[in-house]
Design an enzyme around this catalytic site. Structure first.
Site, PDB file in Angstrom:
ATOM      1  N   ASP A 125      19.289  13.418  -6.097  1.00 26.53           N
ATOM      2  CA  ASP A 125      20.730  13.674  -6.090  1.00 26.53           C
ATOM      3  C   ASP A 125      21.515  12.498  -6.683  1.00 26.53           C
ATOM      4  O   ASP A 125      22.684  12.647  -7.040  1.00 26.53           O
ATOM      5  CB  ASP A 125      21.241  13.882  -4.654  1.00 26.53           C
ATOM      6  CG  ASP A 125      20.745  15.182  -4.059  1.00 26.53           C
ATOM      7  OD1 ASP A 125      20.366  16.062  -4.838  1.00 26.53           O
ATOM      8  OD2 ASP A 125      20.750  15.310  -2.825  1.00 26.53           O
ATOM      9  N   ASP A 181      26.730  19.736   0.136  1.00 28.27           N
ATOM     10  CA  ASP A 181      25.465  20.339   0.556  1.00 28.27           C
ATOM     11  C   ASP A 181      25.743  21.246   1.736  1.00 28.27           C
ATOM     12  O   ASP A 181      26.756  21.086   2.413  1.00 28.27           O
ATOM     13  CB  ASP A 181      24.518  19.241   1.053  1.00 28.27           C
ATOM     14  CG  ASP A 181      23.911  18.450  -0.078  1.00 28.27           C
ATOM     15  OD1 ASP A 181      23.897  18.971  -1.191  1.00 28.27           O
ATOM     16  OD2 ASP A 181      23.462  17.326   0.180  1.00 28.27           O
ATOM     17  N   ASP A 195      21.808  13.594  -0.774  1.00 27.30           N
ATOM     18  CA  ASP A 195      20.984  12.807   0.148  1.00 27.30           C
ATOM     19  C   ASP A 195      19.697  12.306  -0.504  1.00 27.30           C
ATOM     20  O   ASP A 195      19.359  11.155  -0.411  1.00 27.30           O
ATOM     21  CB  ASP A 195      20.699  13.580   1.446  1.00 27.30           C
ATOM     22  CG  ASP A 195      20.296  15.030   1.199  1.00 27.30           C
ATOM     23  OD1 ASP A 195      19.929  15.350   0.054  1.00 27.30           O
ATOM     24  OD2 ASP A 195      20.346  15.829   2.151  1.00 27.30           O
TER      25      ASP A 195
HETATM   26  P1  ATP Z   1      21.064  21.657   1.222  1.00 21.17           P
HETATM   27  O1  ATP Z   1      21.918  22.787   1.653  1.00 21.17           O
HETATM   28  O2  ATP Z   1      21.449  20.407   1.834  1.00 21.17           O
HETATM   29  O3  ATP Z   1      20.792  21.629  -0.239  1.00 21.17           O
HETATM   30  P2  ATP Z   1      18.790  23.103   2.013  1.00 21.17           P
HETATM   31  O4  ATP Z   1      18.024  22.818   3.227  1.00 21.17           O
HETATM   32  O5  ATP Z   1      19.492  24.366   1.974  1.00 21.17           O
HETATM   33  O6  ATP Z   1      19.670  21.841   1.857  1.00 21.17           O
HETATM   34  P3  ATP Z   1      16.447  22.356   0.721  1.00 21.17           P
HETATM   35  O7  ATP Z   1      16.210  21.427   1.838  1.00 21.17           O
HETATM   36  O8  ATP Z   1      16.247  21.890  -0.681  1.00 21.17           O
HETATM   37  O9  ATP Z   1      17.859  22.997   0.769  1.00 21.17           O
HETATM   38  O10 ATP Z   1      15.548  23.624   1.002  1.00 21.17           O
HETATM   39  C1  ATP Z   1      15.446  24.664   0.072  1.00 21.17           C
HETATM   40  C2  ATP Z   1      14.456  25.683   0.556  1.00 21.17           C
HETATM   41  O11 ATP Z   1      13.188  25.085   0.720  1.00 21.17           O
HETATM   42  C3  ATP Z   1      14.807  26.262   1.922  1.00 21.17           C
HETATM   43  O12 ATP Z   1      15.550  27.438   1.786  1.00 21.17           O
HETATM   44  C4  ATP Z   1      13.466  26.575   2.518  1.00 21.17           C
HETATM   45  O13 ATP Z   1      13.041  27.865   2.155  1.00 21.17           O
HETATM   46  C5  ATP Z   1      12.535  25.562   1.873  1.00 21.17           C
HETATM   47  N1  ATP Z   1      12.285  24.452   2.772  1.00 21.17           N
HETATM   48  C6  ATP Z   1      13.179  23.654   3.350  1.00 21.17           C
HETATM   49  N2  ATP Z   1      12.608  22.717   4.105  1.00 21.17           N
HETATM   50  C7  ATP Z   1      11.266  22.936   3.999  1.00 21.17           C
HETATM   51  C8  ATP Z   1      10.113  22.284   4.530  1.00 21.17           C
HETATM   52  N3  ATP Z   1      10.208  21.247   5.316  1.00 21.17           N
HETATM   53  N4  ATP Z   1       8.902  22.772   4.185  1.00 21.17           N
HETATM   54  C9  ATP Z   1       8.794  23.821   3.358  1.00 21.17           C
HETATM   55  N5  ATP Z   1       9.830  24.459   2.824  1.00 21.17           N
HETATM   56  C10 ATP Z   1      11.064  24.039   3.134  1.00 21.17           C
END
Ligand code: ATP
Length: 952
Positions: free
Chosen positions: A673, A343, A669
């Site tokens: 997953d 991730d 996580d």
């Molecule tokens: P990883 O790299 O661990 O997969 P990530 O943070 O890049 O994690 P996600 O957490 O699934 O991936 O987030 C994907 C998208 O969702 C982000 O790019 C963001 O635009 C949106 N996002 C993330 N957190 C939030 C939140 N708390 N509320 C709304 N949108 C969110």
């Protein structure tokens, strides 16, 4: 039944004739003497814990030490030796009999300590992965070890949690629980808090109850603990569950089979030695004892125990490097990993978000300030913006603060405070005081809102949250419904490229304007520009709800929105990640970033940390969705970044890489997953942000969520395997040496070169201690510059078998040579035979003690620093001291049939003992002076190029 004692009798689940599922909230609170809002007082919880005991399933007890000790004497070898004692006794050879008894005892005690230590380390491991629970006590929410829960505790649950005790739900939000561990039903059960009237409901139908060990797969809930520990439903079947534990690793199983083959070979050879000796006129009794001793010496009975110790100690070293092994076999697989899929957020990056840029209807605004400290300014074209009077900024701040579940708090993290040494307080930066409870992305948004002058506290007095449509990694957005001045507002934030699909208007120049294709294009371009700068971008939108509009589902709510703007935040890469990725590349391990984030953000970060080369390829979730498995297999070897993926895509990626012959490590996580983590060869869960469901599916848990920890674990995994190979080589080459000495002597018609007691001594002293020290040997310096080994590789691969046979044979020949030379020089009487046997004994011991240093290297003794492994040096020194004692301490001489050796003897012993190692060592130095083609990974041109670190 007396009401007040309801909580004490977990068995007595009847209160006034009703079982827990038949009570309402008030009835439950009364029966369990608790307050559903504030929970138990901490002192009361303590008192109950003392009264009814911990919330734990009793483990099947490990072997009690005495049983373990007696177990050592059930060995086949011991039985053979006991036979020898009896025969020696019957023939009146009391000294022989007593010495063998002593050997049996010492051997048994050593074996006991080895096994006892291995078992203890494995048990300690289990305790590390003990679960926690979120509980309300004394009015506040806290996380406590699940074992300290008592009936009456109020427990909060969310998606991914393991239910920590039997409980009765009093509030459920779209709750579904996987009860397959208990009922075998694989479809998650939807739970609801309402009271049920039927008395005899089967477990599966008690929709308002949750059971220890089952998993929350969706939604959130609040429950009152009714029963704990062995009285829970799971406790009743605890024995059944414990039987499914896996005990041995594939290597341990293979070695056990090998051991059986070696027993047969040793016995055959021994019989041949005895027959040849008797045919050449040796006395029958002497040959019988020699045969027994040889059989005992040749069988590598210590092997399984040393393997277990090497694994257990290696696992403890991993724990020190913050990797917790949940499944022992994964230690072996770790060393074979050829791809690590990781991730991004929190694992490759720090997950310390700071908003640095806004984009509002064509305006670019930069945000100053550091970390979570809510002081900073908004600047447009270099000038400070008066945020309070700006309608667009105000709207953005409202959504940022209200569509948010995090909290900003001032004060140190407890652990940090504990870790900090007294007197160091002054060195803590001001900003260290601010921390986020909850999602760091949302924490950064609260900080932004404060910088605009709209704190959460002030907004909470004006807006009331009515409903939440939680964030989910598939939708990639979150919404809340709030009421305000008699009306209702929907506020949404999420991935901009997806969010625009749900917007019909846009806030442009403080006007609500139709979201035309041109304006939409402008938003998307701004999004891409921010993503290219490695910013994590979130879009913001809202809409006024019509009165009486009902929005049960998120589809009904999130439509016709007004797009407000974009927020870009940085999440710097972890400092140690760049180096870890270089290490992986050198070790022939491919690293792949899998993220829900935007492709360009992912690409920018991947390039900065070296995961992706200039011409690397990014594949997005939408591309993946339309790809067939065959198409994916064709490209999966080349792709190093997967962006905007949903958790289900991870499973396809793992399977595709596996089909291409890779051994895959995959992190995860969230609940979704878990399938990918389970399917991976090495499933890795996050220790901090990971859910219980994912942890339970994983083989390895990262205590610090850090990518570099995975690489450290792979390094340890490789080291452990190599150490196992090292002591297998040592033990078997030593055994071959002992057998060869005797076998060749008998075949050539010489007298016995070693007397039985000497063989037993060599087996016990020379073989035992140094082999254990090899089990904890330091890794070779090029360990992480070799290709990953194949998971199907034979333990004797890479010339190990050849080394065992050739070194063993040479040790045998040299021992025999020294024996024959000394014998020839003697006068042919009994004393000169004892003298020659003493020389042979000393040569064999010395040859093995020199050879043990050779075993540390895959090349030759000259490639390692001699004194590096202090345990080995100590083991060798003690073996030497014991040998000298056997030769020079007078009372021991008749027991071991030795005489003191002179200077000339020692010269011969040293030369003969050194030959096997130095002769072969020089050979291999000459042989390997030219590097072998393809034995190392080549460092591609691209790989060697410096990469640009991301600055904050
Ligand atoms: P990883 O790299 O661990 O997969 P990530 O943070 O890049 O994690 P996600 O957490 O699934 O991936 O987030 C994907 C998208 O969702 C982000 O790019 C963001 O635009 C949106 N996002 C993330 N957190 C939030 C939140 N708390 N509320 C709304 N949108 C969110």
């Amino acid at each position: 039944m007396e009401r007040n004692s309801a909580f004490t009798g977990g068995d007595e689940r009847e209160v006034e004739g009703k079982t827990w599922h038949q009570l309402d909230e008030a009835g439950l609170a009364e029966a369990l003497r608790t307050d559903p809002r504030g929970g138990l007082a901490p002192e009361e919880a303590q008192r109950r814990l003392a009264e009814i005991g911990v919330n734990e399933l009793q483990e099947k007890q490990g072997e009690p030490p005495l049983k373990l000790l007696l177990h050592q004497f059930k060995d086949f070898m011991v039985l053979v030796l006991v036979g020898a004692v009896i025969i020696s006794g019957l023939l009146g050879e009391m000294l022989d009999a007593l010495t063998i008894i002593a050997i049996i005892l010492i051997n048994g005690i050593l074996g006991f300590f080895q096994e006892y230590r291995a078992e203890r380390s494995l048990r300690a491991l289990k305790e590390l992965s003990a679960p926690h629970a979120k509980v309300i006590r004394g009015g506040s929410l806290d996380t406590v070890p699940a074992r300290s829960l008592v009936p009456g505790d109020i427990v909060m649950l969310e998606s991914g949690d393991r239910i920590p005790a039997d409980l009765r739900f009093i509030d459920c939000q779209q709750l579904a629980v996987d009860e397959s561990a208990l009922t075998g039903e694989s479809v998650p059960v939807v739970k609801e808090p309402h009271m049920l009237t039927a008395a005899d409901l089967p477990l599966g139908d008690r929709k308002n109850c949750g059971y220890l060990g089952t998993m929350v797969t969706r939604g959130t809930a609040k429950g009152i603990v009714t029963t704990t520990g062995m009285k829970t439903e799971m406790g009743k079947i605890a024995d059944l569950i414990q039987q499914t534990e896996e005990a041995e690793t594939p290597l341990q199983r293979r070695l056990e089979q090998l051991g059986k083959i070696l027993i047969v070979i040793s016995i055959l050879l021994t019989v041949m030695v005895v027959v040849a000796g008797v045919l050449h006129g040796q006395p029958l009794y002497g040959m019988f004892l020699a045969g027994v001793s040889l059989a005992v010496a040749a069988i590598p009975e210590g092997l399984p125990a040393i393997v277990t110790i090497a694994l257990a100690l290696g696992v403890q070293r991993m724990i020190r490097r913050r990797a917790i092994v949940r499944k022992l076999p994964s230690v072996e697989t770790l060393g074979c990993a050829s791809v690590i899929c990781s991730d991004k957020t929190g694992t490759l990056t720090q997950n310390q978000m700071t908003v640095t840029r806004l984009w509002l209807g064509g305006r670019r605004i930069d945000v100053t300030g550091e970390g979570y400290d809510p002081t900073g300014q908004l600047k447009e074209a270099g000038r400070t913006v008066e945020a309070k009077g700006d309608a667009a900024i105000r709207r953005l701040a409202q959504v940022a603060a209200l569509c948010n579940n995090a909290e900003l708090a001032r004060g140190e993290k407890d652990e940090d405070a504990k870790k900090r040494k007294p007197g160091k307080e002054d060195t803590v930066p001001e900003t260290a005081d601010w921390r986020v409870k909850g999602d760091p992305t949302e924490g950064a948004l609260l900080v932004l809102a404060s910088k605009t002058g709209h704190s959460r506290a002030s907004l909470d007095t004006l807006y009331r949250r009515e409903k939440e449509y939680p964030f989910d990694p598939d939708r990639k957005r979150m919404s809340v419904l709030v009421s305000h001045q008699g009306g209702q507002l929907l506020m949404t934030k999420g991935a901009p490229d997806l969010l625009v699909e749900h917007c019909e208007y846009v806030l442009w120049d403080n006007q609500i304007t139709p979201f035309t294709a041109t304006l939409r294009q402008k938003v998307l371009q701004a999004n891409e520009a921010m993503a290219k700068d490695a910013l994590r971008v979130l879009g913001f939108a809202y809409r006024d709800l019509k009165s009486h509009e009902v929005c049960e589902t998120n589809e009904q709510a999130e439509r016709g929105l007004v797009f407000v703007g974009l927020v870009g935040m940085i999440d710097p890469p972890r400092k140690e990640v760049h180096e870890a990725i270089v290490k992986c590349r050198q070790a022939g391990i491919k690293t792949v970033m899998i993220t829900g984030d935007h492709g360009l953000t992912a690409e920018a970060i991947a390039k900065s940390i070296g995961i992706m080369q200039r011409d690397g390829r990014v594949v997005t979730g939408s591309e993946l969705s339309v790809m067939s498995d065959e198409q994916l297999d064709r490209i999966s070897d080349e792709v190093s970044v997967y962006a905007r993926v949903s958790p289900e895509h991870k499973l396809r990626i793992v399977q595709s890489l596996q089909r291409n012959g890779h051994v895959v490590a995959m992190t995860g996580d969230g609940v979704n997953d878990a399938p990918a983590v389970k399917a991976a060869d090495i499933g890795i869960a996050m220790g901090i942000t990971g859910t219980d469901v994912t942890k339970e599916a994983s083989a390895l848990v990262l205590a610090d969520d850090n990518f570099a920890t995975i690489v450290a674990a792979v390094e340890e995994g490789r080291g452990i395997y190599e150490n196992i190979r090292k002591f297998i080589r040592y033990l078997l080459a030593s055994n071959v040496g002992e057998i060869m000495t005797m076998f060749l002597a008998m075949m050539m018609g010489f007298p016995l070169p070693l007397v039985p007691i000497q063989i037993l001594w060599v087996n016990l002293v020379t073989d035992g201690l140094p082999a254990m020290a090899l089990g904890v040997d330091q890794a070779e310096s090029d360990l992480m510059r070799q290709k990953p080994r194949s998971s199907r590789e034979n333990i004797f691969a890479r010339r190990l078998g050849w080394k065992i046979i050739s070194r063993g044979l040479l040790i045998g020949l040299c021992t025999l040579g020294a024996f024959v030379l000394t014998l020839r020089e003697g006068s042919g009487d009994a004393a000169s035979l004892v003298h020659a046997q003493t020389v042979a004994f000393a040569t064999l011991v010395m040859a093995q003690l020199i050879h043990v240093f050779d075993c540390r290297s895959s090349r030759s003794i000259f490639h390692r620093r001699l004194l590096e492994n202090r345990f080995l040096v100590l083991a060798v020194l003690s073996s030497l001291v014991l040998m000298v004692a056997v030769l020079y301490v007078e009372p021991l001489q008749p027991v071991f049939k030795t005489v003191p050796l002179g200077f000339r003897d020692w010269a011969l012993v040293t030369v003969a003992a050194g030959i096997p190692t130095f002769f072969m060592g020089i050979g291999s130095v000459l042989g390997t002076s030219k590097p072998k083609k393809g034995s190392k990974i080549s460092y591609g041109k691209a790989a060697a190029q410096p990469t640009r670190p991301l600055s904050r």
